[in-house]
Design a protein around this motif. Structure first.
Motif, short mmCIF file in Angstrom:
data_model
loop_
_atom_site.label_atom_id
_atom_site.label_comp_id
_atom_site.label_asym_id
_atom_site.label_seq_id
_atom_site.Cartn_x
_atom_site.Cartn_y
_atom_site.Cartn_z
N LEU A 1 0.86 -1.18 0.00
CA LEU A 1 0.00 0.00 0.00
C LEU A 1 0.90 1.23 0.00
CD1 LEU A 1 -3.03 0.92 0.33
CD2 LEU A 1 -2.53 1.12 2.78
N VAL A 2 0.70 2.12 -1.00
CA VAL A 2 1.56 3.30 -1.10
C VAL A 2 0.71 4.57 -1.19
CG1 VAL A 2 3.40 2.02 -2.26
CG2 VAL A 2 1.69 3.24 -3.63
N ASP A 3 1.35 5.68 -0.89
CA ASP A 3 0.71 6.99 -1.01
C ASP A 3 0.76 7.40 -2.47
OD1 ASP A 3 -0.10 9.61 -0.99
OD2 ASP A 3 1.24 10.25 0.63
N GLY A 4 -0.36 7.27 -3.16
CA GLY A 4 -0.40 7.57 -4.58
C GLY A 4 -0.31 9.03 -4.91
N MET A 5 -0.29 9.89 -3.91
CA MET A 5 -0.11 11.32 -4.13
C MET A 5 1.34 11.74 -3.90
SD MET A 5 -3.24 11.81 -4.88
CE MET A 5 -3.80 13.51 -4.85
N ASP A 6 2.21 10.76 -3.67
CA ASP A 6 3.63 11.00 -3.40
C ASP A 6 4.45 10.19 -4.40
OD1 ASP A 6 6.22 11.16 -2.49
OD2 ASP A 6 5.77 10.58 -0.43
N VAL A 7 4.99 10.86 -5.41
CA VAL A 7 5.70 10.17 -6.48
C VAL A 7 6.92 9.41 -5.96
CG1 VAL A 7 7.19 12.13 -7.11
CG2 VAL A 7 6.56 10.43 -8.85
N ILE A 8 7.54 9.90 -4.89
CA ILE A 8 8.72 9.23 -4.33
C ILE A 8 8.32 7.91 -3.68
CG2 ILE A 8 10.61 9.41 -2.66
CD1 ILE A 8 10.44 12.47 -3.05
N ASP A 9 7.22 7.91 -2.96
CA ASP A 9 6.74 6.68 -2.32
C ASP A 9 6.34 5.65 -3.37
OD1 ASP A 9 6.13 5.16 -0.02
OD2 ASP A 9 4.02 5.69 -0.15
N VAL A 10 5.64 6.10 -4.41
CA VAL A 10 5.24 5.18 -5.48
C VAL A 10 6.48 4.60 -6.16
CG1 VAL A 10 4.04 4.96 -7.69
CG2 VAL A 10 3.08 6.41 -5.89
N THR B 1 -4.97 7.25 -4.22
CA THR B 1 -4.86 8.48 -5.00
C THR B 1 -6.24 9.13 -5.11
OG1 THR B 1 -4.06 9.38 -7.11
CG2 THR B 1 -5.14 7.24 -7.18
N TYR B 2 -6.35 10.15 -5.93
CA TYR B 2 -7.62 10.86 -6.04
C TYR B 2 -7.67 11.62 -7.35
CZ TYR B 2 -11.83 13.10 -4.15
OH TYR B 2 -13.13 13.49 -3.93
N ARG B 3 -8.83 11.58 -8.01
CA ARG B 3 -9.02 12.40 -9.21
C ARG B 3 -9.83 13.62 -8.83
NH1 ARG B 3 -14.16 10.85 -10.13
NH2 ARG B 3 -14.68 8.64 -9.93
N TYR B 4 -9.36 14.78 -9.27
CA TYR B 4 -9.99 16.03 -8.86
C TYR B 4 -11.23 16.38 -9.67
CZ TYR B 4 -5.70 16.72 -6.18
OH TYR B 4 -4.67 16.57 -5.30
N ILE B 5 -11.48 15.64 -10.71
CA ILE B 5 -12.66 15.87 -11.54
C ILE B 5 -13.51 14.61 -11.56
CG2 ILE B 5 -11.58 17.63 -12.98
CD1 ILE B 5 -10.92 15.50 -14.97
N GLY B 6 -14.65 14.66 -12.19
CA GLY B 6 -15.57 13.53 -12.18
C GLY B 6 -15.05 12.30 -12.89
N HIS B 7 -15.80 11.22 -12.75
CA HIS B 7 -15.42 9.97 -13.41
C HIS B 7 -15.30 10.17 -14.92
CE1 HIS B 7 -15.38 5.75 -14.57
NE2 HIS B 7 -16.43 5.97 -15.35
N PHE B 8 -16.19 10.98 -15.47
CA PHE B 8 -16.13 11.33 -16.89
C PHE B 8 -16.55 12.79 -17.02
CE2 PHE B 8 -20.36 9.81 -15.95
CZ PHE B 8 -21.19 10.72 -16.57
N GLU B 9 -16.21 13.39 -18.14
CA GLU B 9 -16.62 14.77 -18.36
C GLU B 9 -18.13 14.83 -18.55
OE1 GLU B 9 -14.53 17.66 -18.22
OE2 GLU B 9 -13.61 15.98 -17.15
N GLY B 10 -18.77 15.68 -17.77
CA GLY B 10 -20.22 15.73 -17.75
C GLY B 10 -20.79 15.09 -16.50
N PHE C 1 -10.14 18.66 0.48
CA PHE C 1 -9.24 17.93 1.36
C PHE C 1 -8.12 17.27 0.57
CE2 PHE C 1 -8.08 13.80 3.19
CZ PHE C 1 -7.62 14.17 4.45
N TRP C 2 -8.50 16.57 -0.49
CA TRP C 2 -7.49 15.87 -1.29
C TRP C 2 -6.64 16.84 -2.11
CZ3 TRP C 2 -5.94 10.86 -1.24
CH2 TRP C 2 -6.70 9.98 -0.46
N SER C 3 -7.20 18.00 -2.40
CA SER C 3 -6.42 18.99 -3.15
C SER C 3 -5.24 19.51 -2.32
CB SER C 3 -7.32 20.17 -3.56
OG SER C 3 -8.31 19.75 -4.48
N SER C 4 -5.34 19.38 -1.01
CA SER C 4 -4.26 19.84 -0.14
C SER C 4 -3.01 18.96 -0.25
CB SER C 4 -4.73 19.88 1.32
OG SER C 4 -5.00 18.58 1.82
N VAL C 5 -3.16 17.78 -0.86
CA VAL C 5 -2.00 16.91 -1.08
C VAL C 5 -1.77 16.69 -2.57
CG1 VAL C 5 -2.00 15.72 1.14
CG2 VAL C 5 -3.50 14.89 -0.69
#
Length: 345
Positions: free
Chosen positions: A230-239, A263-272, A285-289
Protein backbone atom coordinates in the motif's frame (compact mmCIF):
# COMPACT_ATOMS: atom_id res chain seq x y z
CA UNK A 1 -6.79 8.84 4.69
CA UNK A 2 -4.75 10.54 7.39
CA UNK A 3 -2.38 13.08 5.89
CA UNK A 4 1.05 12.63 7.42
CA UNK A 5 3.12 15.73 8.19
CA UNK A 6 5.82 16.48 5.68
CA UNK A 7 9.19 15.01 6.73
CA UNK A 8 11.95 17.35 7.82
CA UNK A 9 14.58 18.27 5.21
CA UNK A 10 16.97 15.82 6.86
CA UNK A 11 14.47 12.96 6.82
CA UNK A 12 13.42 13.87 3.28
CA UNK A 13 17.03 13.72 2.13
CA UNK A 14 17.33 10.26 3.65
CA UNK A 15 14.14 9.07 1.95
CA UNK A 16 15.33 10.30 -1.43
CA UNK A 17 18.82 8.87 -0.99
CA UNK A 18 17.36 5.52 0.06
CA UNK A 19 15.15 5.48 -3.04
CA UNK A 20 18.13 5.89 -5.34
CA UNK A 21 16.69 9.02 -6.93
CA UNK A 22 18.97 11.90 -7.84
CA UNK A 23 18.22 15.59 -8.19
CA UNK A 24 17.96 15.22 -11.97
CA UNK A 25 15.46 12.36 -11.56
CA UNK A 26 13.16 14.43 -9.38
CA UNK A 27 13.29 17.33 -11.83
CA UNK A 28 12.48 14.94 -14.68
CA UNK A 29 9.58 13.53 -12.68
CA UNK A 30 8.31 17.03 -11.97
CA UNK A 31 8.31 17.99 -15.63
CA UNK A 32 6.63 14.72 -16.62
CA UNK A 33 3.87 15.20 -14.05
CA UNK A 34 3.35 18.82 -15.10
CA UNK A 35 3.20 17.74 -18.75
CA UNK A 36 0.48 15.21 -17.94
CA UNK A 37 -1.50 17.82 -15.99
CA UNK A 38 -1.24 20.46 -18.73
CA UNK A 39 -2.09 17.90 -21.41
CA UNK A 40 -5.27 16.77 -19.71
CA UNK A 41 -6.33 20.29 -18.78
CA UNK A 42 -5.86 21.30 -22.42
CA UNK A 43 -7.76 18.26 -23.70
CA UNK A 44 -10.55 19.03 -21.25
CA UNK A 45 -10.85 22.60 -22.52
CA UNK A 46 -11.07 21.53 -26.16
CA UNK A 47 -13.45 18.70 -25.31
CA UNK A 48 -16.02 21.14 -23.92
CA UNK A 49 -15.84 23.43 -26.97
CA UNK A 50 -19.18 23.23 -28.78
CA UNK A 51 -20.87 21.34 -25.93
CA UNK A 52 -23.06 24.06 -24.44
CA UNK A 53 -25.55 22.71 -23.49
CA UNK A 54 -23.53 19.59 -22.73
CA UNK A 55 -23.86 16.88 -25.35
CA UNK A 56 -21.26 14.12 -25.72
CA UNK A 57 -22.08 13.77 -29.42
CA UNK A 58 -21.16 17.38 -30.25
CA UNK A 59 -17.97 19.40 -30.34
CA UNK A 60 -14.49 18.75 -31.72
CA UNK A 61 -13.92 15.67 -29.55
CA UNK A 62 -16.97 13.43 -29.33
CA UNK A 63 -17.93 10.62 -27.02
CA UNK A 64 -16.90 10.01 -23.42
CA UNK A 65 -13.75 11.48 -21.90
CA UNK A 66 -12.03 10.13 -18.79
CA UNK A 67 -9.23 12.23 -17.31
CA UNK A 68 -6.76 11.46 -14.52
CA UNK A 69 -6.10 14.95 -13.15
CA UNK A 70 -4.68 14.40 -9.65
CA UNK A 71 -3.31 10.90 -10.34
CA UNK A 72 -0.06 11.91 -12.06
CA UNK A 73 2.23 10.54 -9.35
CA UNK A 74 1.02 6.94 -9.73
CA UNK A 75 1.84 6.91 -13.43
CA UNK A 76 5.20 8.67 -13.26
CA UNK A 77 6.39 6.90 -10.12
CA UNK A 78 5.45 3.45 -11.40
CA UNK A 79 6.85 3.78 -14.90
CA UNK A 80 9.99 5.85 -14.31
CA UNK A 81 12.27 2.77 -14.49
CA UNK A 82 10.24 1.00 -17.18
CA UNK A 83 11.94 0.43 -20.55
CA UNK A 84 10.49 0.71 -24.05
CA UNK A 85 10.67 -3.08 -24.35
CA UNK A 86 8.49 -3.55 -21.25
CA UNK A 87 4.74 -3.79 -21.76
CA UNK A 88 2.24 -1.43 -20.13
CA UNK A 89 -1.50 -2.04 -20.38
CA UNK A 90 -3.68 0.83 -19.23
CA UNK A 91 -7.38 1.47 -18.70
CA UNK A 92 -10.15 3.73 -20.03
CA UNK A 93 -8.29 6.54 -18.17
CA UNK A 94 -4.97 6.17 -20.00
CA UNK A 95 -3.40 9.54 -20.83
CA UNK A 96 -1.21 9.74 -17.72
CA UNK A 97 0.18 6.25 -18.28
CA UNK A 98 0.77 6.86 -21.98
CA UNK A 99 2.77 10.03 -21.39
CA UNK A 100 4.70 8.44 -18.51
CA UNK A 101 5.58 5.51 -20.81
CA UNK A 102 6.97 7.93 -23.38
CA UNK A 103 4.22 7.83 -25.99
CA UNK A 104 4.54 10.77 -28.41
CA UNK A 105 2.12 13.44 -27.20
CA UNK A 106 1.56 14.81 -30.70
CA UNK A 107 0.25 11.48 -31.95
CA UNK A 108 -1.57 10.92 -28.66
CA UNK A 109 -3.43 14.23 -29.02
CA UNK A 110 -4.18 13.53 -32.68
CA UNK A 111 -5.70 10.15 -31.81
CA UNK A 112 -7.93 11.73 -29.18
CA UNK A 113 -9.06 14.23 -31.84
CA UNK A 114 -9.77 11.36 -34.26
CA UNK A 115 -7.15 12.49 -36.77
CA UNK A 116 -5.24 10.47 -39.36
CA UNK A 117 -1.91 11.35 -37.72
CA UNK A 118 -2.97 9.69 -34.47
CA UNK A 119 -1.53 6.56 -32.90
CA UNK A 120 -4.27 4.45 -34.51
CA UNK A 121 -4.94 6.81 -37.43
CA UNK A 122 -7.90 8.26 -35.56
CA UNK A 123 -9.79 4.97 -35.27
CA UNK A 124 -9.17 4.19 -31.61
CA UNK A 125 -9.96 7.37 -29.77
CA UNK A 126 -8.91 8.14 -26.24
CA UNK A 127 -9.90 4.77 -24.72
CA UNK A 128 -8.23 2.57 -27.34
CA UNK A 129 -4.65 3.77 -27.68
CA UNK A 130 -1.91 1.57 -29.08
CA UNK A 131 1.76 2.35 -29.61
CA UNK A 132 3.83 -0.60 -30.77
CA UNK A 133 7.10 1.33 -30.52
CA UNK A 134 6.53 1.87 -26.79
CA UNK A 135 4.66 -1.39 -26.11
CA UNK A 136 1.74 0.58 -24.73
CA UNK A 137 -1.96 -0.20 -25.05
CA UNK A 138 -5.23 0.34 -23.22
CA UNK A 139 -8.84 -0.77 -23.34
CA UNK A 140 -12.26 0.63 -22.59
CA UNK A 141 -13.20 -2.73 -21.04
CA UNK A 142 -12.98 -2.53 -17.25
CA UNK A 143 -10.64 -5.19 -15.87
CA UNK A 144 -9.22 -6.13 -19.28
CA UNK A 145 -5.73 -4.85 -18.52
CA UNK A 146 -4.94 -7.65 -16.05
CA UNK A 147 -5.09 -10.72 -18.33
CA UNK A 148 -3.67 -8.76 -21.26
CA UNK A 149 -0.56 -7.82 -19.29
CA UNK A 150 -0.44 -11.36 -17.91
CA UNK A 151 -0.10 -12.65 -21.47
CA UNK A 152 2.84 -10.35 -22.09
CA UNK A 153 4.46 -11.44 -18.83
CA UNK A 154 4.04 -15.11 -19.81
CA UNK A 155 5.63 -14.36 -23.19
CA UNK A 156 8.65 -12.72 -21.55
CA UNK A 157 9.23 -15.67 -19.24
CA UNK A 158 8.70 -18.20 -22.02
CA UNK A 159 11.29 -16.43 -24.18
CA UNK A 160 13.75 -16.03 -21.31
CA UNK A 161 13.66 -12.23 -21.41
CA UNK A 162 14.07 -9.98 -18.39
CA UNK A 163 11.28 -7.64 -19.46
CA UNK A 164 8.28 -6.93 -17.25
CA UNK A 165 4.61 -6.21 -17.85
CA UNK A 166 2.59 -3.62 -15.94
CA UNK A 167 -1.20 -3.59 -15.66
CA UNK A 168 -3.08 -0.59 -14.29
CA UNK A 169 -6.60 -0.82 -12.93
CA UNK A 170 -8.98 1.01 -10.64
CA UNK A 171 -10.73 -0.18 -7.50
CA UNK A 172 -13.78 -1.08 -9.62
CA UNK A 173 -11.70 -3.26 -11.92
CA UNK A 174 -10.23 -5.03 -8.91
CA UNK A 175 -13.72 -6.41 -8.20
CA UNK A 176 -13.77 -8.19 -11.54
CA UNK A 177 -12.89 -11.85 -11.84
CA UNK A 178 -10.03 -11.03 -14.18
CA UNK A 179 -8.16 -9.50 -11.23
CA UNK A 180 -8.09 -12.59 -9.03
CA UNK A 181 -7.64 -14.99 -11.94
CA UNK A 182 -4.62 -13.00 -13.05
CA UNK A 183 -3.15 -12.91 -9.54
CA UNK A 184 -3.52 -16.67 -9.22
CA UNK A 185 -1.79 -17.58 -12.49
CA UNK A 186 0.90 -14.90 -12.14
CA UNK A 187 1.78 -16.25 -8.70
CA UNK A 188 1.59 -19.93 -9.63
CA UNK A 189 3.83 -19.45 -12.67
CA UNK A 190 6.04 -16.72 -11.12
CA UNK A 191 5.46 -14.32 -14.01
CA UNK A 192 7.12 -10.87 -14.28
CA UNK A 193 3.89 -8.94 -13.77
CA UNK A 194 3.22 -5.81 -11.75
CA UNK A 195 -0.38 -4.86 -11.05
CA UNK A 196 -1.06 -1.30 -9.94
CA UNK A 197 -4.48 -0.51 -8.47
CA UNK A 198 -5.15 3.22 -8.58
CA UNK A 199 -7.54 3.48 -5.66
CA UNK A 200 -9.29 6.85 -6.00
CA UNK A 201 -12.13 5.85 -3.63
CA UNK A 202 -14.82 5.41 -6.28
CA UNK A 203 -15.71 2.86 -8.94
CA UNK A 204 -17.42 5.31 -11.27
CA UNK A 205 -19.72 6.85 -8.63
CA UNK A 206 -19.85 3.92 -6.20
CA UNK A 207 -17.81 4.31 -2.99
CA UNK A 208 -15.39 1.46 -2.54
CA UNK A 209 -16.58 0.89 1.02
CA UNK A 210 -20.04 -0.17 -0.20
CA UNK A 211 -18.86 -3.04 -2.37
CA UNK A 212 -15.76 -4.45 -0.63
CA UNK A 213 -15.56 -6.85 2.28
CA UNK A 214 -11.94 -5.84 2.92
CA UNK A 215 -10.54 -2.36 3.46
CA UNK A 216 -7.72 -2.55 0.93
CA UNK A 217 -7.04 -4.39 -2.32
CA UNK A 218 -3.46 -5.27 -1.42
CA UNK A 219 -4.89 -7.65 1.19
CA UNK A 220 -6.31 -9.71 -1.65
CA UNK A 221 -2.91 -10.09 -3.26
CA UNK A 222 -1.47 -11.57 -0.09
CA UNK A 223 -4.05 -14.37 -0.31
CA UNK A 224 -2.43 -15.47 -3.59
CA UNK A 225 1.08 -15.37 -2.16
CA UNK A 226 1.84 -12.18 -4.12
CA UNK A 227 3.99 -9.55 -2.40
CA UNK A 228 1.54 -6.66 -2.01
CA UNK A 229 2.04 -3.07 -0.90
CA UNK A 230 0.00 0.00 0.00
CA UNK A 231 1.56 3.30 -1.10
CA UNK A 232 0.71 6.99 -1.01
CA UNK A 233 -0.40 7.57 -4.58
CA UNK A 234 -0.11 11.32 -4.13
CA UNK A 235 3.63 11.00 -3.40
CA UNK A 236 5.70 10.17 -6.48
CA UNK A 237 8.72 9.23 -4.33
CA UNK A 238 6.74 6.68 -2.32
CA UNK A 239 5.24 5.18 -5.48
CA UNK A 240 8.64 5.03 -7.18
CA UNK A 241 10.41 3.39 -4.24
CA UNK A 242 7.96 0.49 -4.16
CA UNK A 243 7.69 0.17 -7.95
CA UNK A 244 11.47 0.05 -8.26
CA UNK A 245 11.65 -2.98 -5.96
CA UNK A 246 8.79 -4.68 -7.79
CA UNK A 247 10.44 -4.13 -11.18
CA UNK A 248 13.81 -5.40 -9.99
CA UNK A 249 12.16 -8.46 -8.44
CA UNK A 250 10.28 -9.24 -11.65
CA UNK A 251 13.35 -8.84 -13.85
CA UNK A 252 15.22 -11.35 -11.68
CA UNK A 253 12.50 -13.95 -12.15
CA UNK A 254 10.93 -13.81 -8.69
CA UNK A 255 7.39 -13.26 -9.87
CA UNK A 256 4.58 -10.71 -9.58
CA UNK A 257 3.89 -7.80 -7.26
CA UNK A 258 0.67 -5.95 -6.42
CA UNK A 259 0.80 -2.25 -5.59
CA UNK A 260 -2.23 -0.36 -4.32
CA UNK A 261 -1.81 3.40 -4.65
CA UNK A 262 -4.21 5.58 -2.67
CA UNK A 263 -4.86 8.48 -5.00
CA UNK A 264 -7.62 10.86 -6.04
CA UNK A 265 -9.02 12.40 -9.21
CA UNK A 266 -9.99 16.03 -8.86
CA UNK A 267 -12.66 15.87 -11.54
CA UNK A 268 -15.57 13.53 -12.18
CA UNK A 269 -15.42 9.97 -13.41
CA UNK A 270 -16.13 11.33 -16.89
CA UNK A 271 -16.62 14.77 -18.36
CA UNK A 272 -20.22 15.73 -17.75
CA UNK A 273 -20.32 13.83 -14.45
CA UNK A 274 -22.55 15.67 -11.94
CA UNK A 275 -20.36 14.38 -9.07
CA UNK A 276 -23.29 14.09 -6.68
CA UNK A 277 -21.60 11.17 -4.95
CA UNK A 278 -18.89 13.30 -3.30
CA UNK A 279 -18.70 16.60 -1.47
CA UNK A 280 -16.86 19.80 -2.23
CA UNK A 281 -15.11 19.47 1.14
CA UNK A 282 -13.75 16.05 0.17
CA UNK A 283 -12.26 17.39 -3.05
CA UNK A 284 -10.71 20.31 -1.20
CA UNK A 285 -9.24 17.93 1.36
CA UNK A 286 -7.49 15.87 -1.29
CA UNK A 287 -6.42 18.99 -3.15
CA UNK A 288 -4.26 19.84 -0.14
CA UNK A 289 -2.00 16.91 -1.08
CA UNK A 290 -1.78 17.66 -4.81
CA UNK A 291 1.11 15.44 -6.01
CA UNK A 292 2.62 18.14 -8.22
CA UNK A 293 2.57 20.79 -5.53
CA UNK A 294 4.03 18.34 -2.98
CA UNK A 295 6.96 17.53 -5.23
CA UNK A 296 7.46 21.20 -6.07
CA UNK A 297 7.62 22.12 -2.38
CA UNK A 298 10.13 19.35 -1.72
CA UNK A 299 12.38 20.46 -4.55
CA UNK A 300 12.40 23.96 -3.10
CA UNK A 301 13.00 22.81 0.48
CA UNK A 302 15.95 20.66 -0.55
CA UNK A 303 17.43 23.43 -2.75
CA UNK A 304 17.19 21.07 -5.72
CA UNK A 305 15.56 23.87 -7.67
CA UNK A 306 14.49 27.47 -7.25
CA UNK A 307 11.34 29.19 -8.48
CA UNK A 308 12.99 30.12 -11.80
CA UNK A 309 14.06 26.55 -12.56
CA UNK A 310 10.58 25.20 -11.85
CA UNK A 311 8.98 27.97 -13.90
CA UNK A 312 11.23 27.05 -16.83
CA UNK A 313 10.24 23.39 -16.60
CA UNK A 314 6.57 24.33 -16.49
CA UNK A 315 6.97 26.58 -19.52
CA UNK A 316 8.73 23.81 -21.46
CA UNK A 317 5.90 21.42 -20.61
CA UNK A 318 3.26 23.99 -21.53
CA UNK A 319 4.93 24.62 -24.89
CA UNK A 320 5.16 20.89 -25.69
CA UNK A 321 1.49 20.43 -24.87
CA UNK A 322 0.50 23.51 -26.86
CA UNK A 323 2.39 22.19 -29.87
CA UNK A 324 0.66 18.81 -29.51
CA UNK A 325 -2.81 20.39 -29.41
CA UNK A 326 -1.97 22.55 -32.44
CA UNK A 327 -0.65 19.50 -34.29
CA UNK A 328 -3.88 17.63 -33.59
CA UNK A 329 -6.11 20.51 -34.62
CA UNK A 330 -4.29 21.02 -37.92
CA UNK A 331 -4.06 17.32 -38.78
CA UNK A 332 -6.48 15.89 -41.37
CA UNK A 333 -9.30 13.49 -40.61
CA UNK A 334 -8.98 9.94 -41.99
CA UNK A 335 -10.28 9.37 -45.49
CA UNK A 336 -13.70 7.69 -45.29
CA UNK A 337 -12.53 5.11 -47.83
CA UNK A 338 -10.09 3.76 -45.21
CA UNK A 339 -12.74 3.20 -42.53
CA UNK A 340 -12.36 -0.60 -42.57
CA UNK A 341 -8.58 -0.69 -42.97
CA UNK A 342 -6.62 -1.84 -39.93
CA UNK A 343 -9.67 -2.83 -37.89
CA UNK A 344 -11.18 -6.16 -36.95
CA UNK A 345 -14.83 -6.96 -37.64
Amino acid sequence: MIIKPEPSPKDLSYIIENSGLKQSDLLNMYKKMVTIRYFEESIRKVYHDGKNPFNMASGIIRGEMHLSIGQEATAVGTLYDIKDEDVVVSTHRPHNHAIAKGVDINRLAAEIFGKATGLCEGKGGHMHLFDKSKNFSCSGIVGASFPQALGAAFSFKYQGKDNVAVAFGGEGAANHGTFTETLNIASAWELPLIIVIEDNKYADSTPKSLVMSTTFHYQRGLAYNVPSYLVDGMDVIDVYSTAKKAIERARKGYGPTLIEALTYRYIGHFEGDSEEYRTKEEVEFWSSVDPIRRLENRLLRLNFADADVLAKLREEARKEVGNAIEFALKSPYPDPSEALRGVFA
